[in-house]
Design an enzyme around this catalytic site. Sequence first.
Site, PDB file in Angstrom:
ATOM      1  N   ASP A  31       0.835  -1.199   0.000  1.00  0.00           N
ATOM      2  CA  ASP A  31       0.000   0.000   0.000  1.00  0.00           C
ATOM      3  C   ASP A  31       0.877   1.259   0.000  1.00  0.00           C
ATOM      4  OD1 ASP A  31      -3.303   0.233   1.042  1.00  0.00           O
ATOM      5  OD2 ASP A  31      -2.073   2.041   0.780  1.00  0.00           O
ATOM      6  N   TYR A 152     -13.857   7.306 -13.410  1.00  0.00           N
ATOM      7  CA  TYR A 152     -13.598   6.217 -12.447  1.00  0.00           C
ATOM      8  C   TYR A 152     -14.230   4.917 -12.957  1.00  0.00           C
ATOM      9  CZ  TYR A 152     -14.822   3.055  -8.688  1.00  0.00           C
ATOM     10  OH  TYR A 152     -15.028   1.924  -7.946  1.00  0.00           O
ATOM     11  N   ASN A 182     -22.486  -1.003  -2.943  1.00  0.00           N
ATOM     12  CA  ASN A 182     -22.032   0.069  -2.045  1.00  0.00           C
ATOM     13  C   ASN A 182     -21.492  -0.490  -0.731  1.00  0.00           C
ATOM     14  OD1 ASN A 182     -23.649   1.418  -4.099  1.00  0.00           O
ATOM     15  ND2 ASN A 182     -23.354   3.241  -2.812  1.00  0.00           N
ATOM     16  N   LEU A 203     -22.307   8.631   1.483  1.00  0.00           N
ATOM     17  CA  LEU A 203     -23.364   8.884   2.468  1.00  0.00           C
ATOM     18  C   LEU A 203     -23.035   8.330   3.853  1.00  0.00           C
ATOM     19  CD1 LEU A 203     -26.249   9.875   3.114  1.00  0.00           C
ATOM     20  CD2 LEU A 203     -27.086   7.628   2.384  1.00  0.00           C
ATOM     21  N   VAL A 220     -29.489  15.641   2.189  1.00  0.00           N
ATOM     22  CA  VAL A 220     -30.109  14.579   1.402  1.00  0.00           C
ATOM     23  C   VAL A 220     -30.185  15.073  -0.041  1.00  0.00           C
ATOM     24  CG1 VAL A 220     -32.196  13.205   1.057  1.00  0.00           C
ATOM     25  CG2 VAL A 220     -31.425  13.771   3.385  1.00  0.00           C
ATOM     26  N   ARG A 234     -29.696   2.571  -3.163  1.00  0.00           N
ATOM     27  CA  ARG A 234     -28.456   1.871  -3.454  1.00  0.00           C
ATOM     28  C   ARG A 234     -28.477   0.484  -2.823  1.00  0.00           C
ATOM     29  NH1 ARG A 234     -28.471   5.615  -6.197  1.00  0.00           N
ATOM     30  NH2 ARG A 234     -26.807   7.083  -6.785  1.00  0.00           N
ATOM     31  N   ARG A 293     -27.423  15.568  -6.679  1.00  0.00           N
ATOM     32  CA  ARG A 293     -25.995  15.626  -7.029  1.00  0.00           C
ATOM     33  C   ARG A 293     -25.861  15.220  -8.493  1.00  0.00           C
ATOM     34  NH1 ARG A 293     -22.012  11.787  -3.593  1.00  0.00           N
ATOM     35  NH2 ARG A 293     -23.317  10.207  -4.624  1.00  0.00           N
TER      36      ARG A 293
HETATM   37  C1  WQD Z   1     -25.311   7.022  -2.059  1.00  0.00           C
HETATM   38  C2  WQD Z   1     -26.635   7.772  -2.063  1.00  0.00           C
HETATM   39  C3  WQD Z   1     -26.520   9.955  -3.044  1.00  0.00           C
HETATM   40  C4  WQD Z   1     -23.907  11.658   0.081  1.00  0.00           C
HETATM   41  C5  WQD Z   1     -20.291   5.016  -4.343  1.00  0.00           C
HETATM   42  C6  WQD Z   1     -18.864   5.252  -4.686  1.00  0.00           C
HETATM   43  C7  WQD Z   1     -18.485   4.564  -5.975  1.00  0.00           C
HETATM   44  C8  WQD Z   1     -18.958   3.141  -6.002  1.00  0.00           C
HETATM   45  C9  WQD Z   1     -20.415   3.016  -5.612  1.00  0.00           C
HETATM   46  C10 WQD Z   1     -17.388   1.414  -5.704  1.00  0.00           C
HETATM   47  C11 WQD Z   1     -26.897   8.514  -3.357  1.00  0.00           C
HETATM   48  C12 WQD Z   1     -26.852  10.046  -1.561  1.00  0.00           C
HETATM   49  C13 WQD Z   1     -24.672  10.814  -0.719  1.00  0.00           C
HETATM   50  C14 WQD Z   1     -24.545  12.702   0.811  1.00  0.00           C
HETATM   51  C15 WQD Z   1     -26.668  11.993  -0.064  1.00  0.00           C
HETATM   52  N1  WQD Z   1     -18.171   2.344  -5.162  1.00  0.00           N
HETATM   53  N2  WQD Z   1     -26.019  10.982  -0.779  1.00  0.00           N
HETATM   54  N3  WQD Z   1     -25.909  12.821   0.713  1.00  0.00           N
HETATM   55  O1  WQD Z   1     -22.779   7.578  -5.316  1.00  0.00           O
HETATM   56  O2  WQD Z   1     -23.618   5.199  -5.040  1.00  0.00           O
HETATM   57  O3  WQD Z   1     -21.143   5.693  -5.216  1.00  0.00           O
HETATM   58  O4  WQD Z   1     -20.592   3.635  -4.341  1.00  0.00           O
HETATM   59  O5  WQD Z   1     -17.198   1.250  -6.855  1.00  0.00           O
HETATM   60  O6  WQD Z   1     -17.073   4.588  -6.032  1.00  0.00           O
HETATM   61  O7  WQD Z   1     -18.682   6.633  -4.849  1.00  0.00           O
HETATM   62  O8  WQD Z   1     -22.482   6.313  -3.146  1.00  0.00           O
HETATM   63  O9  WQD Z   1     -22.597   7.039  -0.804  1.00  0.00           O
HETATM   64  O10 WQD Z   1     -21.916   8.738  -2.570  1.00  0.00           O
HETATM   65  O11 WQD Z   1     -24.290   7.954  -2.456  1.00  0.00           O
HETATM   66  O12 WQD Z   1     -27.903  12.126  -0.138  1.00  0.00           O
HETATM   67  O13 WQD Z   1     -23.897  13.488   1.559  1.00  0.00           O
HETATM   68  O14 WQD Z   1     -26.602   8.750  -1.036  1.00  0.00           O
HETATM   69  O15 WQD Z   1     -27.277  10.874  -3.800  1.00  0.00           O
HETATM   70  O16 WQD Z   1     -28.291   8.438  -3.626  1.00  0.00           O
HETATM   71  P1  WQD Z   1     -22.599   6.223  -4.740  1.00  0.00           P
HETATM   72  P2  WQD Z   1     -22.749   7.564  -2.182  1.00  0.00           P
END
Ligand code: WQD
Length: 339
Positions: A31, A152, A182, A203, A220, A234, A293
């Site tokens: 790492d 990504y 997730n 999140l 949210v 998710r 977002r």
């Molecule tokens: C989840 C939900 C947001 C933050 C991540 C990784 C990506 C991949 C998949 C591995 C969504 C909502 C989020 C906040 C919110 N991992 N949210 N307020 O976008 O599915 O992607 O998992 O490959 O690399 O980034 O996960 O946790 O960012 O968002 O409302 O402060 O939570 O809109 O619906 P995401 P997330």
Amino acid sequence: MRVLLAGGAGYIGAHTAVALLDAGHEAVLLDSLDNTSAIVEQRIAQITGKEAPLVTGDAADDEVVESAFAQHGPFDAIIHFAARKAVGESTQQPLEYYANNLDSTFALLRVGLAHGIRSFVFSSTGTVYSDPADLPFTEESTRHLVELSNPYSRSKLMNEVVLQDVQRVHPELNVTSLRYFNPVGAHASGLIGEDPKGIPNNLMPFVARVAVGRLERINVFGDDYDTPDGTGQRDYIHVVDLAEGHVAALEKSRPGFFAYNLGTGQPVSVLELIASFERAIGRELPKVIAPRRPGDMAATYCDPSKAERELGWKARFTIDDMTRDVWNWQQKNPDGYQG
Ligand code: WQD
């Protein structure tokens, strides 16, 4: 088996090292420590009572990978976690994402194949699926590079294509691409967990920091999606389930290229996750509805039945298990590993 974990001191790598050691295998961590802490090595030893030696360096550097083999080889397998993974950041830094996420795979393959590894397990993502009409995503669902929303996800799909072509000329090699949905949660000991640097993009760590008082309120991102409660859905999977999926993939290793979804198949909304966290801590959390977002999908979740059929693996933990274990980690490490 003796396994080299590239990115092994990271969130998912550390949990996989614990699962490997607990299953009687051996693990060595490689790492750069760009996005984690060297303390993880001793935390793994505390949990398992066994050593997972840490080699510090960049997995994209052949000489660094060569030194890991020289110091701790031979290895039966490599698990490749070492990647930049922030979707939003990747849209601002495409070159860094393509270079890091592909060069590390090239170096690990060159050196691993030269040393005769039998298996290469790749940390892929459910964000390689490009058509929401295919939900719930199976391993055959559409994966159109140009239709993916960010560098990504594209770098991960490119990696899978490279791995498939390399495996074709090394027919004895096993390549397994594990498409994570997730990952959230933490080991029950609370000694290892997710510790993003700066303000979390994701999140679950954001909610945990609001709960522990490091952040003011939860934003949210939109409540007008076409979902039951209007917030994004998710497929959250406990990181310990995910780690055990890697052990199952290694133990079922056979020549060929294979891809598996690692998820629960159960979509959970933002508000449902927050409600679960509130149950875990016994109080409400401050939250506000904020604008959507950019780039977010309304819902993404998988059909995990192929991993169950072929690997004998199935996620066990519920969203309440995940939020309980996150809270346990966050309470014991209010400032993460730096604390
Ligand atoms: C989840 C939900 C947001 C933050 C991540 C990784 C990506 C991949 C998949 C591995 C969504 C909502 C989020 C906040 C919110 N991992 N949210 N307020 O976008 O599915 O992607 O998992 O490959 O690399 O980034 O996960 O946790 O960012 O968002 O409302 O402060 O939570 O809109 O619906 P995401 P997330």
